[in-house]
Scaffold this motif. Structure first.
Motif, PDB file in Angstrom:
ATOM      1  N   ARG A  16      25.955 -57.309  28.577  1.00  0.00           N
ATOM      2  CA  ARG A  16      26.849 -57.498  27.525  1.00  0.00           C
ATOM      3  C   ARG A  16      26.288 -58.163  26.188  1.00  0.00           C
ATOM      4  N   CYS A  17      25.978 -57.469  25.368  1.00  0.00           N
ATOM      5  CA  CYS A  17      25.265 -58.246  24.140  1.00  0.00           C
ATOM      6  C   CYS A  17      26.183 -59.084  23.373  1.00  0.00           C
ATOM      7  N   ILE A  18      26.217 -60.213  22.980  1.00  0.00           N
ATOM      8  CA  ILE A  18      27.092 -61.358  22.468  1.00  0.00           C
ATOM      9  C   ILE A  18      26.558 -61.829  21.068  1.00  0.00           C
ATOM     10  N   LEU A  19      25.566 -60.715  20.531  1.00  0.00           N
ATOM     11  CA  LEU A  19      25.327 -61.271  19.112  1.00  0.00           C
ATOM     12  C   LEU A  19      26.207 -61.031  18.160  1.00  0.00           C
ATOM     13  N   CYS A  20      26.913 -59.901  18.367  1.00  0.00           N
ATOM     14  CA  CYS A  20      27.948 -59.523  17.123  1.00  0.00           C
ATOM     15  C   CYS A  20      29.151 -59.277  17.865  1.00  0.00           C
ATOM     16  N   PRO A  21      30.355 -59.136  16.984  1.00  0.00           N
ATOM     17  CA  PRO A  21      31.737 -59.074  17.820  1.00  0.00           C
ATOM     18  C   PRO A  21      31.977 -57.979  18.488  1.00  0.00           C
ATOM     19  N   ARG A  22      30.823 -56.950  18.287  1.00  0.00           N
ATOM     20  CA  ARG A  22      31.236 -55.795  19.236  1.00  0.00           C
ATOM     21  C   ARG A  22      30.954 -55.861  20.539  1.00  0.00           C
ATOM     22  N   GLN A  23      30.199 -56.902  21.102  1.00  0.00           N
ATOM     23  CA  GLN A  23      29.982 -57.204  22.339  1.00  0.00           C
ATOM     24  C   GLN A  23      29.902 -55.943  23.178  1.00  0.00           C
ATOM     25  N   CYS A  24      28.917 -55.502  22.767  1.00  0.00           N
ATOM     26  CA  CYS A  24      28.502 -53.863  23.588  1.00  0.00           C
ATOM     27  C   CYS A  24      28.202 -54.242  24.852  1.00  0.00           C
ATOM     28  N   LYS A  25      28.883 -53.385  25.695  1.00  0.00           N
ATOM     29  CA  LYS A  25      28.599 -53.201  27.295  1.00  0.00           C
ATOM     30  C   LYS A  25      27.175 -52.204  27.403  1.00  0.00           C
ATOM     31  N   ILE A  26      26.069 -52.578  27.655  1.00  0.00           N
ATOM     32  CA  ILE A  26      24.869 -51.755  27.557  1.00  0.00           C
ATOM     33  C   ILE A  26      24.635 -51.255  28.865  1.00  0.00           C
ATOM     34  N   LYS A  27      24.932 -50.120  29.226  1.00  0.00           N
ATOM     35  CA  LYS A  27      24.359 -49.485  30.768  1.00  0.00           C
ATOM     36  C   LYS A  27      22.748 -49.332  30.642  1.00  0.00           C
ATOM     37  N   PHE A  31      20.923 -47.952  24.642  1.00  0.00           N
ATOM     38  CA  PHE A  31      21.000 -49.060  23.446  1.00  0.00           C
ATOM     39  C   PHE A  31      22.443 -49.579  23.098  1.00  0.00           C
ATOM     40  N   GLY A  32      22.452 -50.409  22.641  1.00  0.00           N
ATOM     41  CA  GLY A  32      23.727 -51.021  21.926  1.00  0.00           C
ATOM     42  C   GLY A  32      24.010 -50.181  20.627  1.00  0.00           C
ATOM     43  N   TYR A  33      25.306 -50.445  20.194  1.00  0.00           N
ATOM     44  CA  TYR A  33      25.711 -49.633  19.103  1.00  0.00           C
ATOM     45  C   TYR A  33      24.786 -49.802  17.927  1.00  0.00           C
ATOM     46  N   CYS A  34      24.059 -50.619  17.471  1.00  0.00           N
ATOM     47  CA  CYS A  34      23.374 -51.003  16.524  1.00  0.00           C
ATOM     48  C   CYS A  34      22.008 -50.362  16.614  1.00  0.00           C
ATOM     49  N   GLY A  35      21.475 -49.729  17.823  1.00  0.00           N
ATOM     50  CA  GLY A  35      20.580 -48.916  17.849  1.00  0.00           C
ATOM     51  C   GLY A  35      19.237 -49.878  18.067  1.00  0.00           C
ATOM     52  N   VAL A  36      19.057 -51.056  18.110  1.00  0.00           N
ATOM     53  CA  VAL A  36      17.855 -51.911  18.124  1.00  0.00           C
ATOM     54  C   VAL A  36      17.967 -52.738  19.532  1.00  0.00           C
ATOM     55  N   ARG A  37      18.789 -52.759  20.306  1.00  0.00           N
ATOM     56  CA  ARG A  37      18.941 -53.752  21.642  1.00  0.00           C
ATOM     57  C   ARG A  37      19.100 -52.940  22.565  1.00  0.00           C
ATOM     58  N   LYS A  38      18.008 -52.766  23.721  1.00  0.00           N
ATOM     59  CA  LYS A  38      18.041 -51.698  24.858  1.00  0.00           C
ATOM     60  C   LYS A  38      18.061 -52.484  26.211  1.00  0.00           C
ATOM     61  N   CYS A  87      22.032 -50.615  12.120  1.00  0.00           N
ATOM     62  CA  CYS A  87      23.086 -51.529  11.717  1.00  0.00           C
ATOM     63  C   CYS A  87      24.325 -51.441  12.809  1.00  0.00           C
ATOM     64  N   ASN A  88      24.987 -52.586  12.870  1.00  0.00           N
ATOM     65  CA  ASN A  88      26.127 -52.974  13.648  1.00  0.00           C
ATOM     66  C   ASN A  88      27.530 -52.525  13.147  1.00  0.00           C
ATOM     67  N   MET A  89      27.442 -52.082  11.907  1.00  0.00           N
ATOM     68  CA  MET A  89      28.797 -51.429  11.175  1.00  0.00           C
ATOM     69  C   MET A  89      28.213 -49.996  10.747  1.00  0.00           C
ATOM     70  N   LEU A 135      20.550 -58.868  10.668  1.00  0.00           N
ATOM     71  CA  LEU A 135      21.158 -59.871  11.438  1.00  0.00           C
ATOM     72  C   LEU A 135      21.010 -59.364  13.196  1.00  0.00           C
ATOM     73  N   ILE A 136      20.750 -57.827  13.381  1.00  0.00           N
ATOM     74  CA  ILE A 136      20.699 -57.611  14.443  1.00  0.00           C
ATOM     75  C   ILE A 136      19.236 -57.626  14.871  1.00  0.00           C
ATOM     76  N   HIS A 137      18.251 -58.143  14.149  1.00  0.00           N
ATOM     77  CA  HIS A 137      16.919 -58.438  14.442  1.00  0.00           C
ATOM     78  C   HIS A 137      16.789 -60.188  14.465  1.00  0.00           C
TER      79      HIS A 137
HETATM   80  S1  SF4 Z   1      26.243 -53.723  17.928  1.00  0.00           S
HETATM   81 FE1  SF4 Z   1      24.060 -54.522  18.576  1.00  0.00          FE
HETATM   82  S2  SF4 Z   1      24.102 -56.769  17.958  1.00  0.00           S
HETATM   83 FE2  SF4 Z   1      26.294 -56.145  18.038  1.00  0.00          FE
HETATM   84  S3  SF4 Z   1      26.994 -56.368  20.175  1.00  0.00           S
HETATM   85 FE3  SF4 Z   1      26.206 -54.128  20.163  1.00  0.00          FE
HETATM   86  S4  SF4 Z   1      24.022 -54.387  20.682  1.00  0.00           S
HETATM   87 FE4  SF4 Z   1      24.659 -56.586  20.059  1.00  0.00          FE
END
Ligand code: SF4
Length: 336
Positions: A16-27, A31-38, A87-89, A135-137
């Motif tokens: 669970r990424c907690i960098l931005c408010p999306r808080q992606c749960k990444i299997k 990748f998370g939504y932003c496409g840069v965190r795997k 990008c996270n948006m 920010l996602i970097h």
């Molecule tokens: S969008 Fe990226 S930075 Fe935001 S929670 Fe998901 S993986 Fe993390």
């Protein structure tokens, strides 16, 4: 592979990424939504979040600082500008969608040391992390910004401000100036159409001001979406509550990416500029050239900074004061 910070290990190998408010749960393997965190972990071994795009740069250019836009930070200077991918948006009018959506753009790995060396060699007094969402970097940014500080280079950030508070505090402690997009004063529009949260962005602006970072804000004005005068009134009132000296840039939208709405008329920007100008001392037009972009002394009207396109001259300042009436100016003309 560089490890990520700001994540929690959950069951079944989920990160669970907690960098931005999306808080992606990444299997695992995703990748998370932003496409840069795997997540390169597994169900058996557990989650492991990494950064396959660490130090991967999509663009480097030397730009006028006014292009960011930052009008009150080292006016007339050039800034060593660096872009990333992801990008996270998901703004449907993104001006740089080919890099924010990572649509096959060529990338170059540049270590933080190399980036700072190149910035230093350029002679620019600042580095701007810009073009796409930096920010996602955050881990790479932190390394670059720390090194820039040691080399007496100012750190500039152009951002959507969509980040959790703890993480933003680390970056803001290293930043010298930020331009934050306040894309609308409409929570539903932010969430539904842009994939962000207005309250998070406002908290970021407040945190930047508290951290004594130089702050400017930008709103891209889009017909029928956020050009309601009440939105501009609210944005300018919010900024004025922090400081009436914060510059607000009201930029005209042009059709881009998924939006084919007609471009914002100059008359809309001029009308909104006068509304914001009741709360803020410095409001600038962007993407239209109907009136002067000069900075004038709010007390006596003397031109402090003359702008003609990106030809910029500081002409009316004596140190930090208006050369005519002696009023204190908020413009930062020196960095050391
Ligand atoms: S969008 Fe990226 S930075 Fe935001 S929670 Fe998901 S993986 Fe993390």
């Amino acid at each position: 592979m560089q490890s990520a910070r700001y994540y929690k290990k959950e069951e079944s190998g989920v990160a669970r990424c907690i960098l931005c408010p999306r808080q992606c749960k990444i299997k695992p393997s995703a990748f998370g939504y932003c496409g840069v965190r795997k997540n390169v972990g597994s169900v058996e071994a557990g989650a492991e979040l990494v950064l396959p795009y660490y130090g991967m740069i999509s663009a480097i250019a030397i730009d006028p600082v006014e292009k960011k836009p930052l009008y009150h930070f080292l006016p007339g200077s050039k800034t060593f500008s660096v872009g990333y991918v992801g990008c996270n948006m998901h703004c449907p009018f993104c001006q740089n969608y080919h890099i924010s959506r990572n649509l096959g753009v060529p990338l170059e790995y540049v270590s933080a040391e190399e980036l700072i060396a190149r910035a230093k060699a350029s002679g620019c007094p600042s580095i701007a992390h810009t073009y796409s969402e930096a920010l996602i970097h955050l881990e790479y940014l932190e390394e670059c910004m720390s090194l820039a500080k040691k080399n007496n280079i100012a750190n500039l950030l152009v951002t959507n401000g969509f980040i959790e508070k703890d993480a933003s505090a680390i970056l803001l402690s290293l930043c010298d100036a930020v331009n934050v997009d306040i894309k609308a004063w409409d929570k539903a529009f932010y969430e539904r159409e842009l994939g962000g949260k207005l309250e998070t962005v406002l908290a970021f602006v407040e945190a930047a001001v508290s951290a004594k970072v130089h702050v400017e804000a930008t709103t891209l004005v889009i017909p029928g979406k956020n050009d309601d005068p009440e939105q501009t009134e609210s944005i300018s009132r919010f900024l004025a509550g922090l400081s009436a000296d914060i510059p607000l840039h009201l930029s005209a939208y042009r059709p881009m990416y998924k939006y084919d709405l007609p471009a914002t008329p100059a008359s809309t920007i001029i009308k909104l500029k006068s509304i914001a100008g009741k709360n803020l001392k410095y409001v600038y037009e962007g993407n239209i050239y109907e009136s002067s972009a000069d900075t004038k002394c709010p007390k006596c009207g003397t031109v402090l900074v003359k702008r003609y396109g990106y030809n910029v001259k500081t002409i009316g300042l004596k140190g930090d004061f208006c050369a005519n009436c002696g009023a204190k100016s908020p413009i930062i003309t020196k960095f050391d």
